[in-house]
Design a protein around this motif. Structure first.
Motif, PDB file in Angstrom:
ATOM      1  N   ALA A 154      48.653 -28.180  40.793  1.00 14.04           N
ATOM      2  CA  ALA A 154      49.743 -28.703  41.616  1.00 14.04           C
ATOM      3  C   ALA A 154      50.461 -29.763  40.799  1.00 14.04           C
ATOM      4  O   ALA A 154      49.988 -30.181  39.734  1.00 14.04           O
ATOM      5  CB  ALA A 154      49.219 -29.285  42.923  1.00 14.04           C
ATOM      6  N   ALA A 155      51.616 -30.157  41.278  1.00 18.20           N
ATOM      7  CA  ALA A 155      52.384 -31.186  40.576  1.00 18.20           C
ATOM      8  C   ALA A 155      53.050 -32.106  41.577  1.00 18.20           C
ATOM      9  O   ALA A 155      53.454 -31.679  42.658  1.00 18.20           O
ATOM     10  CB  ALA A 155      53.440 -30.553  39.664  1.00 18.20           C
ATOM     11  N   ALA A 156      53.146 -33.365  41.202  1.00 26.03           N
ATOM     12  CA  ALA A 156      53.898 -34.353  41.981  1.00 26.03           C
ATOM     13  C   ALA A 156      55.136 -34.724  41.188  1.00 26.03           C
ATOM     14  O   ALA A 156      55.073 -34.923  39.973  1.00 26.03           O
ATOM     15  CB  ALA A 156      53.042 -35.593  42.236  1.00 26.03           C
ATOM     16  N   VAL A 157      56.271 -34.794  41.869  1.00 24.43           N
ATOM     17  CA  VAL A 157      57.525 -35.208  41.251  1.00 24.43           C
ATOM     18  C   VAL A 157      58.103 -36.335  42.091  1.00 24.43           C
ATOM     19  O   VAL A 157      58.176 -36.213  43.322  1.00 24.43           O
ATOM     20  CB  VAL A 157      58.549 -34.057  41.179  1.00 24.43           C
ATOM     21  N   THR A 158      58.498 -37.413  41.453  1.00 20.96           N
ATOM     22  CA  THR A 158      59.183 -38.483  42.175  1.00 20.96           C
ATOM     23  C   THR A 158      60.623 -38.551  41.706  1.00 20.96           C
ATOM     24  O   THR A 158      60.905 -38.510  40.502  1.00 20.96           O
ATOM     25  CB  THR A 158      58.482 -39.842  41.981  1.00 20.96           C
ATOM     26  N   ILE A 159      61.543 -38.586  42.673  1.00 22.19           N
ATOM     27  CA  ILE A 159      62.968 -38.746  42.387  1.00 22.19           C
ATOM     28  C   ILE A 159      63.405 -39.991  43.137  1.00 22.19           C
ATOM     29  O   ILE A 159      63.648 -39.966  44.342  1.00 22.19           O
ATOM     30  CB  ILE A 159      63.793 -37.524  42.822  1.00 22.19           C
ATOM     31  N   ARG A 166      54.110 -34.957  37.276  1.00 25.27           N
ATOM     32  CA  ARG A 166      52.717 -34.991  36.855  1.00 25.27           C
ATOM     33  C   ARG A 166      51.964 -33.796  37.422  1.00 25.27           C
ATOM     34  O   ARG A 166      51.992 -33.546  38.633  1.00 25.27           O
ATOM     35  CB  ARG A 166      52.035 -36.283  37.322  1.00 25.27           C
ATOM     36  N   THR A 167      51.292 -33.024  36.561  1.00 24.15           N
ATOM     37  CA  THR A 167      50.450 -31.921  37.021  1.00 24.15           C
ATOM     38  C   THR A 167      49.012 -32.402  37.147  1.00 24.15           C
ATOM     39  O   THR A 167      48.579 -33.329  36.462  1.00 24.15           O
ATOM     40  CB  THR A 167      50.499 -30.735  36.047  1.00 24.15           C
ATOM     41  N   ILE A 168      48.267 -31.737  38.030  1.00 22.04           N
ATOM     42  CA  ILE A 168      46.860 -32.075  38.248  1.00 22.04           C
ATOM     43  C   ILE A 168      46.095 -30.809  38.587  1.00 22.04           C
ATOM     44  O   ILE A 168      46.628 -29.911  39.247  1.00 22.04           O
ATOM     45  CB  ILE A 168      46.713 -33.127  39.382  1.00 22.04           C
ATOM     46  N   ASP A 169      44.874 -30.707  38.090  1.00 21.75           N
ATOM     47  CA  ASP A 169      43.984 -29.609  38.438  1.00 21.75           C
ATOM     48  C   ASP A 169      43.282 -29.969  39.747  1.00 21.75           C
ATOM     49  O   ASP A 169      42.529 -30.943  39.800  1.00 21.75           O
ATOM     50  CB  ASP A 169      42.960 -29.399  37.323  1.00 21.75           C
ATOM     51  N   LEU A 290      57.780 -32.717  46.053  1.00 26.34           N
ATOM     52  CA  LEU A 290      58.853 -33.663  45.757  1.00 26.34           C
ATOM     53  C   LEU A 290      58.745 -34.884  46.663  1.00 26.34           C
ATOM     54  O   LEU A 290      58.623 -34.758  47.881  1.00 26.34           O
ATOM     55  CB  LEU A 290      60.222 -33.012  45.978  1.00 26.34           C
ATOM     56  N   THR A 291      58.796 -36.066  46.070  1.00 30.50           N
ATOM     57  CA  THR A 291      58.762 -37.305  46.846  1.00 30.50           C
ATOM     58  C   THR A 291      59.780 -38.282  46.272  1.00 30.50           C
ATOM     59  O   THR A 291      60.420 -38.006  45.256  1.00 30.50           O
ATOM     60  CB  THR A 291      57.366 -37.954  46.805  1.00 30.50           C
ATOM     61  N   GLY A 292      59.917 -39.420  46.909  1.00 30.75           N
ATOM     62  CA  GLY A 292      60.792 -40.474  46.402  1.00 30.75           C
ATOM     63  C   GLY A 292      61.961 -40.730  47.318  1.00 30.75           C
ATOM     64  O   GLY A 292      62.308 -39.932  48.195  1.00 30.75           O
TER      65      GLY A 292
END
Length: 359
Positions: A154-159, A166-169, A290-292
């Protein structure tokens, strides 16, 4: 002490004092055993893009002072003892060593070599301090998010004031980073272009370089584009203060103003192209969250614009066969804005089921 090694892998529900230091607000609270954040407080962020290079060290000292003072206040107010403090920091930093290289929203273009966890430990040695990049904290929060599943990537993206990825297992809690520099996903500083009426607009990034993804797609990038265009183009008014431009733009987007929607499509395209390349190169990332502040303020219209670009550009052999391919993989995160606080606390605990692992 760097604060970046994963703690012992065991379930843990002790309260943690948590901080999230962004480019607009500094926030603090307590992560409870149930995963909620209580006693939330916030103050305007120290520093900003106008920070002079010579004053960065002083600003860093003031940030440490604020963290220590606030931690003392919160710990004194709580009925139970709290011996752990976790910081989510909006900065490019070595995930292996805890060294901060820079933070454009806080320090402007200055390059640094700052180890805040060491300074915090020296000030309050009885407290266990951890400091993690804010997007890494968002990624750690995904480990406790039932919507992402428990396997795969999965990945988290901040805008927000800046942009990062950032990817994470999900099975191991491991965030892959560069072996030497400990970085991953600083996509806000990739080269980008924005076309308006067929002409490329050159806008600066907070880091001091022109033409980055953040120059156009971050909150500050959108703000400076709005002020480059006549207000009537997107539904604003010439008399509106600069500080109200983003709020006015959000309202115009919500009202369906054609010019505002055109601007929205312009500012989401640079990020869409990066996410398309990422999807091509790392197909094991099955959910990108997507967050931020930009995503939260523009809401579903933002996601629709981003997905529109992805569907138009296409991913060979996949999205042409499955029109819903991107809609199932790129989603909005929780809109309460607290996931960086949660993730920092989960990381400090070793996450509730022990799945955080060193890089």
């Amino acid at each position: 002490m760097t604060g970046f090694s994963a703690p012992a892998a065991r379930a843990d529900e002790r309260p943690v004092v948590v901080f999230d230091l962004g480019g607009t607000w500094f926030r603090a609270g307590v992560l409870t055993g149930t995963g909620t954040v209580t006693g939330l407080r916030r103050v305007p962020a120290l520093g900003g893009r106008g920070t002079a290079p010579g004053s960065v060290a002083d600003l860093q000292r003031r940030i440490v002072d604020w963290l220590v003072r606030t931690a003392d206040e919160i710990r004194d107010e709580r009925p139970e003892p709290i011996d752990t403090c976790a910081v989510s920091l909006g900065a490019a930093m070595n995930h292996r060593t805890g060294e901060v290289f820079g933070a454009a929203p806080l320090f402007g273009p200055a390059r640094t070599s700052w180890r805040p966890a060491d300074e915090l430990a020296a000030r309050r040695p009885e407290v266990r301090w951890t400091v993690v990049n804010d997007v890494s904290a968002l990624a750690y929060a995904l480990l406790a998010d039932d919507s992402t599943g428990r396997r795969g990537g999965a990945a988290a993206v901040t805008i927000s004031t800046g942009i990062a990825y950032r990817t994470i297992d999900l099975a191991t809690g491991r965030i892959p980073v560069d072996r030497t520099y400990g970085l991953q996903g600083e996509i806000g500083h990739l080269p980008a272009q924005l076309l308006w009426d067929g002409k490329a607009l050159t806008l600066p990034c907070d880091c001091g370089t022109d033409g980055h993804v953040s120059s156009y797609s971050s909150g500050r990038g959108i703000e400076q584009l709005l002020h480059r265009l006549p207000a009537g183009t997107w539904g604003g008014t010439e008399a509106a203060p600069r500080t109200e431009a983003l709020a006015a733009f959000s309202g115009a987007v919500a009202a369906g103003h054609p010019g505002a929607l055109r601007v929205l499509d312009a500012v989401t395209e640079p990020l869409a192209r990066v996410l398309l390349t990422q999807a091509c190169l790392d197909p094991e990332v099955e959910r990108t969250v997507l967050t931020g502040g930009v995503v939260d303020s523009l809401g579903d219209a933002y996601l629709a614009s981003l997905l529109g670009h992805l569907n138009r550009l296409g991913l060979y052999g996949m999205s042409d066969r499955d029109p819903a391919y991107f809609a199932g993989r790129i989603v909005r995160g929780r809109s309460d804005g607290l996931n960086a606080l949660r993730g920092a606390g989960f990381h400090a605990r070793g996450i509730t089921d022990g799945r955080v692992r060193p890089a």
